[in-house]
Design a protein around this motif. Sequence first.
Motif, PDB file in Angstrom:
ATOM      1  N   MET A  67       0.796  -1.124   0.153  1.00  0.00           N
ATOM      2  CA  MET A  67       0.045  -0.043   0.164  1.00  0.00           C
ATOM      3  C   MET A  67       1.034   1.153   0.018  1.00  0.00           C
ATOM      4  O   MET A  67       0.418   2.404   0.143  1.00  0.00           O
ATOM      5  N   VAL A  68       2.136   1.404  -0.133  1.00  0.00           N
ATOM      6  CA  VAL A  68       2.910   2.387  -0.283  1.00  0.00           C
ATOM      7  C   VAL A  68       2.393   3.010  -1.734  1.00  0.00           C
ATOM      8  O   VAL A  68       2.008   2.676  -2.686  1.00  0.00           O
ATOM      9  N   GLU A  69       2.420   4.412  -1.365  1.00  0.00           N
ATOM     10  CA  GLU A  69       2.097   5.109  -2.608  1.00  0.00           C
ATOM     11  C   GLU A  69       2.867   5.699  -3.464  1.00  0.00           C
ATOM     12  O   GLU A  69       4.055   5.874  -3.323  1.00  0.00           O
ATOM     13  N   VAL A  70       2.482   5.267  -4.830  1.00  0.00           N
ATOM     14  CA  VAL A  70       3.380   5.607  -6.110  1.00  0.00           C
ATOM     15  C   VAL A  70       2.636   6.387  -6.775  1.00  0.00           C
ATOM     16  O   VAL A  70       1.446   6.660  -6.852  1.00  0.00           O
ATOM     17  N   GLU A  86       0.759   1.040  -4.672  1.00  0.00           N
ATOM     18  CA  GLU A  86       1.704  -0.088  -5.434  1.00  0.00           C
ATOM     19  C   GLU A  86       0.925  -1.218  -5.800  1.00  0.00           C
ATOM     20  O   GLU A  86       1.163  -1.899  -6.844  1.00  0.00           O
ATOM     21  N   ALA A  87      -0.132  -1.954  -5.094  1.00  0.00           N
ATOM     22  CA  ALA A  87      -0.911  -2.795  -5.500  1.00  0.00           C
ATOM     23  C   ALA A  87      -1.771  -2.558  -6.695  1.00  0.00           C
ATOM     24  O   ALA A  87      -1.939  -3.348  -7.671  1.00  0.00           O
ATOM     25  N   TYR A  88      -2.258  -1.385  -6.463  1.00  0.00           N
ATOM     26  CA  TYR A  88      -3.190  -1.020  -7.657  1.00  0.00           C
ATOM     27  C   TYR A  88      -2.247  -0.588  -9.211  1.00  0.00           C
ATOM     28  O   TYR A  88      -2.725  -1.205 -10.259  1.00  0.00           O
ATOM     29  N   ALA A  89      -1.200  -0.086  -8.677  1.00  0.00           N
ATOM     30  CA  ALA A  89      -0.119   0.252  -9.959  1.00  0.00           C
ATOM     31  C   ALA A  89       0.199  -1.075 -10.556  1.00  0.00           C
ATOM     32  O   ALA A  89       0.428  -1.167 -11.840  1.00  0.00           O
ATOM     33  N   SER A  90       0.684  -1.790  -9.605  1.00  0.00           N
ATOM     34  CA  SER A  90       1.211  -3.128 -10.421  1.00  0.00           C
ATOM     35  C   SER A  90      -0.066  -3.720 -11.010  1.00  0.00           C
ATOM     36  O   SER A  90       0.332  -4.813 -11.954  1.00  0.00           O
ATOM     37  N   PRO A 161      -6.612  -5.811  -5.541  1.00  0.00           N
ATOM     38  CA  PRO A 161      -6.054  -4.919  -6.462  1.00  0.00           C
ATOM     39  C   PRO A 161      -6.254  -3.499  -6.088  1.00  0.00           C
ATOM     40  O   PRO A 161      -5.602  -2.354  -6.549  1.00  0.00           O
ATOM     41  N   ASP A 162      -7.027  -3.246  -4.967  1.00  0.00           N
ATOM     42  CA  ASP A 162      -7.065  -1.832  -4.342  1.00  0.00           C
ATOM     43  C   ASP A 162      -7.557  -0.755  -5.102  1.00  0.00           C
ATOM     44  O   ASP A 162      -7.234   0.183  -5.400  1.00  0.00           O
ATOM     45  N   ASP A 163      -8.520  -1.276  -6.142  1.00  0.00           N
ATOM     46  CA  ASP A 163      -9.176  -0.132  -6.779  1.00  0.00           C
ATOM     47  C   ASP A 163     -10.493   0.294  -5.865  1.00  0.00           C
ATOM     48  O   ASP A 163     -10.504  -0.119  -4.754  1.00  0.00           O
ATOM     49  N   LEU A 164     -11.404   1.229  -6.685  1.00  0.00           N
ATOM     50  CA  LEU A 164     -12.234   1.622  -6.019  1.00  0.00           C
ATOM     51  C   LEU A 164     -13.254   0.786  -5.478  1.00  0.00           C
ATOM     52  O   LEU A 164     -13.702   0.720  -4.319  1.00  0.00           O
ATOM     53  N   LEU A 165     -13.562  -0.344  -6.229  1.00  0.00           N
ATOM     54  CA  LEU A 165     -14.510  -1.288  -5.609  1.00  0.00           C
ATOM     55  C   LEU A 165     -13.885  -2.240  -4.570  1.00  0.00           C
ATOM     56  O   LEU A 165     -14.627  -2.524  -3.714  1.00  0.00           O
ATOM     57  N   SER A 166     -12.625  -2.625  -4.809  1.00  0.00           N
ATOM     58  CA  SER A 166     -12.105  -3.247  -3.688  1.00  0.00           C
ATOM     59  C   SER A 166     -12.324  -2.643  -2.488  1.00  0.00           C
ATOM     60  O   SER A 166     -12.439  -3.082  -1.394  1.00  0.00           O
ATOM     61  N   GLY A 167     -11.834  -1.383  -2.339  1.00  0.00           N
ATOM     62  CA  GLY A 167     -11.682  -0.455  -1.160  1.00  0.00           C
ATOM     63  C   GLY A 167     -13.002  -0.434  -0.663  1.00  0.00           C
ATOM     64  O   GLY A 167     -13.261  -0.663   0.553  1.00  0.00           O
ATOM     65  N   THR A 168     -14.003  -0.299  -1.508  1.00  0.00           N
ATOM     66  CA  THR A 168     -15.509   0.178  -1.074  1.00  0.00           C
ATOM     67  C   THR A 168     -15.846  -1.375  -0.299  1.00  0.00           C
ATOM     68  O   THR A 168     -16.625  -1.426   0.728  1.00  0.00           O
TER      69      THR A 168
END
Lengths: 588, 354, 267
Positions: A67-70, A86-90, A161-168
Motif C-alpha cells: 500500500m505504499v503510495e506511488v 503499489e498494489a493498484y499500480a502493479s 487490486p486496491d481499486d475503488l470497488l475493492s476498497g469499498t
Amino acid sequence: MSATVNAGKKAATYVDDRFASANFFKRSLGKVFPDHWSFMLGEIALYSFIVILLSGTFLTFWFKPSMVEVIYDGSYAPLKGVEMSEAYASTLDISFDIRGGLLMRQIHHWAALFFVAAISVHLLRVFFTGAFRKPREFNWLIGVGLLTLALVAGFAGYSLPDDLLSGTGLRIAQGIMLSIPLVGTYLSWFVFGGEFPGTDIISRLYAVHILLVPGIILALVTAHLIMVWYQKHTQYPGPGRTNENVVGYRLMPIYMAKAGGFFFAVFGITTLVAGLVTINPIWAYGPYTPDQVTAGSQPDWYIGWLEGALRLMPNVETVIFGFTISWNIFIPAAVVPGLVFTAMALYPWFESWVTGDTKEHHILDRPRNNPTRTGIGVMALTFYILLWIGGGNDLIARFFDVSVNAITWFLRIGIFVLPPIAFVITKRICLSLQRRDREKLLHGRETGQILRLPHGEFIEIHGPISVEERAVLLSKPEVEPLALPPTEDANGVKNKKAGRNRLRSRLSNWFYGDNIPLPTPEELAAADAHLAHEIEQTTPVLDEATALRVGTPGVIADEGVLHDDPKLVAAARDAARTIEAERGENKS
Amino acid sequence: MTDNSPTPQSSSAAETGTDVVARNQGHDIPGLPPHRPRQTDIDPRAAKRAERQVALMFLASALMTVLFVIAFVQIPTTDTWPVPFFNATINASNTALGVTFGLAIFFIGAGAIQWAKKLMPDKEVVQLRHPLKSTQQERDEAAEVFWDGADESGFGQRKIIRRSLLLAMGLFPIPLVVMLRDLAPGPLDLGVLKETLWEEGSRIVTDPLERPVRPADVPIGGVVSAMPANLTEVQHEEGNLNARAKAAIILVRMAPEDIQSQQGEGWDYQGILAFSKICTHVGCPIALYQQRTHHLLCPCHQSTFDLSDSGNVVFGPAARALPQLPITVDEEGFLIARSDFDQPVGPSFWERDR
Amino acid sequence: MRRSRWAALIAVVAALVAVGVAYAVLNAQSKAAAAPAESATSAQLEEGRKLFLEGCSSCHGLNAEGIDGATVNNGGNGGPSLIGVGSASVHFQVSTGRMPLAGPAAQAPVKTVEYTAEETEALAAYIASLAPGPASPSEEELDFSEADVAEGGELFRTNCSQCHNFAGRGGALSDGAYAPSILDATPQQIYEAMLTGPQQMPVFSNESLTVEEKQAILAYVDDLRTAPNPAGQDLGSLGPVGDGLFAWLVGIVLFVAVAVWIGARVR
C-alpha cells in the motif's frame, strides 16, 4: 512402439520395486465410475480451481501487495500521474504492460466466478438427490467448508487490486466487523493494523489469499476426492443398478479421456471467455480513496446475497448500558450467514434423525421421491435468490424502471412470504409426480392414441413403459414415518425422552406422511395383466385402423373400434387386407 | 485403506437385461439391458470418420498453439480491433492470445472426449460395492491394539506424566496467539476512532484540488465534496487515508426556509450545511445528493438521509443521522469548521456511545 | 402611441445590436463567440418568444412565470418558473429532448428532440433575456483539448461517479429517480447540466467547480466515450453484477453443455 512399452515396463518395475504399487494401480485404473452429466458438476469446480492456481501463480510474479503510495507512470493514459497504491499500480502493469497479463488476470477472475458457481450447482445436485446421506455425511461437511472458503478466497482476491470497488468492499467488511458486539472494534483494529484502511491490509489479505485459504482448500479438496474414491460414487436408479454395485465405465481408458478432456474443455472455455469478455476493469474504477465511490458498487456474485441482506434489513440499532449494538448490520451480515451455513452443514444429521434412517445409500433419490427435502431445498434457494435480487436492487430499478424503495419493500416482505410458498408448491408438484409414476406403473404409458368405443366413449390407449423406466420407478425407496414410541413403559415409568420423541415423530410424519407408496406386487401383477390384455385387444384394431387410413394420425374414428368381439376384429382385419390388396393392384 | 473390490468383475446379469439383480418392496429390479452397438462399432467407415475428427481436433490445437506464439510476438498490447456487429473495439493482443490459447486447450479436451465417446468401448461395467463398515472382529482387534499400546505406555497409570503433558499441550499454542498481538499498532485507541482532523478554524477546501471555499462558491442546490485544509499535511504513511476516511465532508446549500432542522442551532452558514460524507451504516462515501428533495442516497445499501432535516434517515438500513459539522467563515471570508464533529463519524461500533 | 412604443423598442434594440456588432467585429480576433444571450438579435428573441408561446407557455405560463398548483410530478400540468434559469438550462432541457415534457413521470426522460438547433438557440435567448441566469458555455469554455484527463478522472470519481457510475452509464436514485447515462450527451449538454443542476442533479456552478475543472471532466468523459477499449468486450460497464450474470448464463451453461455432451449416449 515396443521400445516405448519396454521403457514403460522398466519404469514401472523401478517404481514397484520401491513402492509395491502394482496392486494400487490395478485397482485404481480399473475403478468404475457411473456416467451422468450431473456427476461432472463438481469436476467443473475442481478444474476451475486448478485454472485459478495456475493463473494465480502467474499473477504473483508481478503483483506487489503493497500500500505504499506511488505515482502511476504506465501506459494507461487516463491514470498517468495519479497517486495510487503499489498494489493498484502493479495490477495496472499486469493489465497493460505485460503481454498476456491481462489475459491471465481475466482467466483468474472468470475462473473464480465459475469456481463458486460450479460449487453451487454441484451442491444443489448433491442435495436434491440425497447424495449426502450415510455414508457420505462428512464429505458433505467438507463440501460446505469448501464453499465457505471459496467465498473467503474470492472476497480476499476481489480486495487485492486496491481499486475503488475493492476498497469499498473492504470498507463494508470493516463496517460489518465493527458491528460484532464486544469484540468488533478490536477485531477491526487488529485486522487493519489500526484504523481503516491503514497501510497493512493488502499485504495481510495477500497472505490469506495466496497461501492460507488456497492451502486449506487444496487439503480439503484432496480429502473430498479421496472420500469419493474410497466410498465409491453414488448412482441413479435404473436397470442393473443396486445399492451393492457401481455400473459405469472404468477410469482407464474412458475416464482418463473423458475427465481429462473435460479439464481441457473447462480451461479452454475459460480462456476463450477471458480473451473476449472484460471482467473487473479495475482501470475504469480508479484507485481507492475512502471518499470516492461509484454507482453500482457491488461485490462479486457470490457475496451478492449478503449484500442483499444488508440492503433489506430495517435500521435497528440499540444502545444498552452505553454499548452500541448494530442489529441492522450484525443480523444480516453475521447472524444470517452463520445460520445458513450451520443449517446447511448439519442438514444430513437432521434428516437422518427425523427419518430414523441409518442405512447406507448408494442409489440416489429422485427429487420427487423425497418431496419434503426437495421442498426445503427450493425454499432455501428462493430465500437465497431473493437476497441476491436485493443485492442488485439498484440495477434492477434502473433497467426495469421501478423505484429502488419499492423493490426493497417487496423483498423485505417477500423474504418471509415467498420461501414457504415455494416449499408448499414444490412439495405438491413432487407428490403429483409420484402419483403419475404410480399411474405409469399401473396403467402403462399414455400413447397419445385415442380410440372411440362402440357406444361413443373415447379412451386413450396405454402402452407398456420401457424396461429402463420400469426399473427406475420400481426402485422408489420405501419410506415410513416413525411411529410414536409409548410415553410410559410397561411399568408405568414415564419416558424422559417423550417430548423429544413426539417432536421427532411429528417431524417424521411431516417428512414422509404423504408419501405415495409403490403398488404392491399383487396390484402390479394385476395391472400388468390388464395392460397386456388391453394391448392385445387394441393392437390388431389399431393395425387395421392404421391400414385403413381412417381419421387423422393417432386418432381413429368410426372404424377403429375397441371391443371384445373377436369376430368383429377378424372382420375389420379382413376388410383392411382387402383394401390393402386393392391398393397393391392399383399401384401395379 | 483398502479397496473392497480388488478385482473389477463384470456381472453376467449385464449381458441379458432380464436377470433380476435386486428386489425392492417385493418387486424385481431387472438387470442391465443388452449393450447396443454404436455406429462406430459396426461400420468401419464411421469409425474411420471418427478417428479423423479426433485427429483433426488435435491438429487444430497444435496449430492454435503456433498461432499463439506468433500473436504473442507480433501484436503489441496497445493495438485494438473492431468488434463485428458492435460499435466497439477490443484489445487485439488479449483477444488473439485468449482465442488461440483457449482453442488450443479446448481442442485437446474436445478431441479426447470425442475419442472416448466414439471409439473407446462403451459397454458398461459392473463393480461390486462392499459395506463400508469393518467386521466386528476387525473392530475388536483394532481396539485391542490401541488399548494394549495405551497400557504399555502407562498413560493411564502414570498420573503425573499424563497431567503435566496435558498442561504443556494446553499451554503451548499460547505463544502462537500472543504473537498476533502486534497485528495492531498499539492498544485500541477509542479517541482516535472518535475524532477527526476537523477542529475550530479548520479551513474547508475542495476535494481533490484543495481550493478554499467562499460561501458564494456554493450555489443553492449545489454540492461540494470537501476536506480539511490540514489533511494534505498528513503524509500517506502517517495515515492520510485514515484521516480522509473520517474527515471527508460534503457541503450543500439550500434556501434557508427549506431547512427544517439542524443538529445544532445555527450550524449552517447562510443555508450552507456541512455533513460527513461517510455513511453511518457501513461507511461507504455518500454523495448522491438529490437537490430537489434534499435527500442524500448511499450507493452501497440505499440508506437515504434528509439533509434538510438534520440528516435524519428516511429510508434504508442506516440507523443514525449523518453527523453534521458546524461551520462559519473566517476573517478572509472562507468557510471554516467551528469545531470537530460532536459524535464519531461512520459506522457504529460497540464503544461508540461510551 | 402604440406605434411609437414599438418604434422606441426597436430603436433601442437596433442600437444595442449595432454596438454589439461593432464590438464583435473589433474583438473578432480575441473572442470567437460570445454567449448566445449576449449576441441575441431581436429577430432571434422574437422567434424565441413565438416558440415559447406556442410550445412552452401552457405549462410555464405566458410570461414564463410558472404555473402554481399541481405540478407534473403529481398529475397536474403546472411547470416551474423559468425566470432567471438562464440559457444553459433551456438549451440543456430542449436540446436533449427532455422538454417539452411528454407526460408526468418521476423525471423527464431523454427523448426525440423537437426543436432545431436554431430554434433552441432562440428559445434560450428569449428566456435569458427575461432575467439573468447561467448562460450556455462559450466555445472557449467547452474547449477541453488542453485539459488533464487524469485530473478529470479524479474529479469525475469525486463528483460524478457516485450517481452516473464509473463509466458514465448512470444509476438508480431513490423513489424511481435515476441518473441517466452521460455517454450520449454532448460536451455542451454536460457542461450545462453541471451548471444548472437539472431535476435532482445538484448544481456545480463555475465557483464550486471551476471552468478548468469542468473542462477536465469533459476531457475524461470524452475519453470514456472515444478511447479504444483496453480489454475485451464490456458487459455494459455496470460492475460485478454483469460479470456474475455472464458467469452463470454463459459460463456455467457452456460447461454443463459439455458435461451433457460427455454423458450423452452415442448411437
